[in-house]
Design an enzyme around this catalytic site. Structure first.
Site, mmCIF file in Angstrom:
data_model
loop_
_atom_site.group_PDB
_atom_site.id
_atom_site.type_symbol
_atom_site.label_atom_id
_atom_site.label_comp_id
_atom_site.label_asym_id
_atom_site.label_seq_id
_atom_site.Cartn_x
_atom_site.Cartn_y
_atom_site.Cartn_z
ATOM 1 N N ARG A 12 -3.855 10.126 5.729
ATOM 2 C CA ARG A 12 -2.818 11.156 5.715
ATOM 3 C C ARG A 12 -2.020 11.163 4.411
ATOM 4 N NH1 ARG A 12 -2.007 13.941 10.172
ATOM 5 N NH2 ARG A 12 -2.990 13.229 12.094
ATOM 6 N N CYS A 35 -4.123 17.389 12.440
ATOM 7 C CA CYS A 35 -2.708 17.641 12.160
ATOM 8 C C CYS A 35 -2.284 19.013 12.657
ATOM 9 C CB CYS A 35 -2.446 17.552 10.653
ATOM 10 S SG CYS A 35 -0.733 17.811 10.208
ATOM 11 N N LYS A 61 0.831 -1.205 0.000
ATOM 12 C CA LYS A 61 0.000 0.000 0.000
ATOM 13 C C LYS A 61 0.864 1.253 0.000
ATOM 14 C CE LYS A 61 -1.238 1.902 3.767
ATOM 15 N NZ LYS A 61 -1.815 2.370 5.049
ATOM 16 N N ASP A 121 6.569 0.387 11.771
ATOM 17 C CA ASP A 121 5.338 -0.317 11.399
ATOM 18 C C ASP A 121 5.347 -1.791 11.797
ATOM 19 O OD1 ASP A 121 4.091 1.899 10.416
ATOM 20 O OD2 ASP A 121 4.389 1.438 8.303
#
Length: 418
Positions: free
Chosen positions: A91, A115, A22, A303
């Site tokens: 985002r 943000c 992704k 991640d």
């Protein structure tokens, strides 16, 4: 609201095909705004974020079809705006800023939801574009950027930023003159984007290092590209084999992108063999407690922090996990503790004391990688675990419940709480 119901205690055995990344596909899709015509991408995962980016490009006037190939036609761009209703859910939407400004001379992009510019890397995007000659104003929650034509500049990032590197690299392809980007992100996804931009006619050198040089050209042309495998998905399934005491073969992956993860998982006691596009993993001994610190690529990725923590909950000692990239990325800890994990937090550090077993319980996912960590813990826990708010998983893992079920997991999706 859908939830996953998992009965743990089953070692995973079989083969898992890794989907496209992704985090590589999204910037490639944004890059389609740089050249008029039809762009074609293969190995694109079917995920919520991909659908959102298609909707965003569609709002601007591009058309897209996602079958075996994702085709994007950017020949009719008319709305140079990324509205809040789309940006707030992802985002990565900010990646359209550089391409829109470079090709059309104008962009109006909503700030991502929640943000604060001073605390988020988006300020690095904006300051870099300003150095390239853009006039930028903040109006009613939107970034409004204008430039007759961007000009080359030397830009030094204060912090390593993946999306900032990608945004400015895309913008520089159509700028006048040479742009030198320093302290750039080195991630494989950045290299993949540079590879596609070169196929379009861009002149880029140095991607994969901490300095990228871009010589602007007058025009780019659409091309075709295969999205690289998702290294985080691959790492997640390696950890899944480890925490369940299983044996998996991962196909359609790139082991070279996983070196830091594989090194730590081997240290944790997993047997891992790699080949061309293949990773074989086996876990048949105790899980060893290992310390990790997250850091930009090629170091251990943030991640994978949550998934590694799940593995460490069953370690044979104490593991110290230090999160050096993002603040507040331990939201999964309270949910893991509901399953019986022994974890203490101290700022950016988590001290994980291994326990003999985890026990199933109702838990709630808080974000994408936290969701994956809860799935891994549930696969190893005794009894049944119910995970709610699984829409987070659909942002980054293609058919996770289907892939796990195919290798022996007792997992089912319960739709709408029925």
């Amino acid at each position: 609201m859908d939830k996953l119901v998992i009965e743990g205690g089953v070692p995973l055995r079989g083969e898992v095909s890794i989907s496209g990344a992704k985090n590589a596909a999204l910037p490639l899709m944004a890059a389609s705004l740089l050249a008029c015509g039809k762009h074609s991408f293969t190995n694109v995962p079917r995920l919520r974020d991909i659908h959102t980016m298609c909707n965003l490009l569609g709002h601007m006037g591009a058309s897209s079809e996602h079958g075996a190939t994702l085709n994007i036609d950017s020949g009719n761009i008319r709305a140079l705006e990324a509205p809040y209703r789309l940006v707030k859910t992802m985002r990565a939407s900010v990646l359209v800023l550089g391409p829109m400004l470079a090709r059309h001379g104008f962009a109006r992009v909503s700030l991502p939801g929640g943000c604060a510019i001073g605390a988020r890397p988006i300020n690095l995007h904006l300051s870099g574009l300003q150095e390239m000659g853009a006039d930028i104003e903040l109006e009613h929650g939107y970034v409004v950027a204008r430039a007759d034509r961007l000009r080359g500049a030397t830009i030094i990032f204060d912090l390593v930023t993946v999306t900032g590197t990608e945004n400015l690299m895309m913008a520089a392809t159509l700028a006048r003159g040479r742009t030198i980007l320093k302290n750039t992100a080195r991630e494989p996804e950045v290299v993949a984007l540079a590879d596609y931009l070169r196929k379009m006619g861009a002149r880029i050198e140095g991607d994969g290092s901490s300095e990228i040089v871009v010589d602007g050209v007058e025009e780019l042309t659409p091309s075709t590209f295969r999205v690289i495998p998702d290294r985080i998905e691959a790492g997640t399934y390696i950890a899944a084999a480890g925490i369940t005491g299983g044996c998996l073969r991962l196909t359609n992956c790139e082991p070279a992108h996983l070196e830091a993860v594989i090194q730590k998982l081997r240290a944790a006691g997993l047997t891992i063999e790699t080949g061309e596009g293949i990773v074989d993993v086996q876990s048949n001994g105790p899980i060893r407690s290992v310390d990790i610190k997250t850091w930009p690529y090629p170091a251990f990725p943030t991640d994978m922090q949550a998934q590694f923590m799940s593995l460490m909950t069953l370690g044979n000692g104490v593991s110290l996990i230090t999160e050096q990239i993002f603040e507040n990325r331990f939201m999964h800890v309270l949910e893991l503790k509901r399953l019986g994990a022994d974890i203490e937090l101290d700022g950016r550090n988590a001290r994980v004391c291994g326990v003999s077993h985890l026990s199933g319980a109702p838990v709630m996912a808080t974000d994408l990688r936290a969701s994956a960590s809860l799935v891994l813990a549930a696969l190893a826990a005794t009894g049944v675990t119910e995970i709610t708010r699984i829409y987070h998983l659909e942002r980054g893992y293609e058919d996770m419940d289907g892939k796990l079920s195919a290798v022996g997991a007792r997992i089912r999706r319960q739709v709408n709480g029925s």
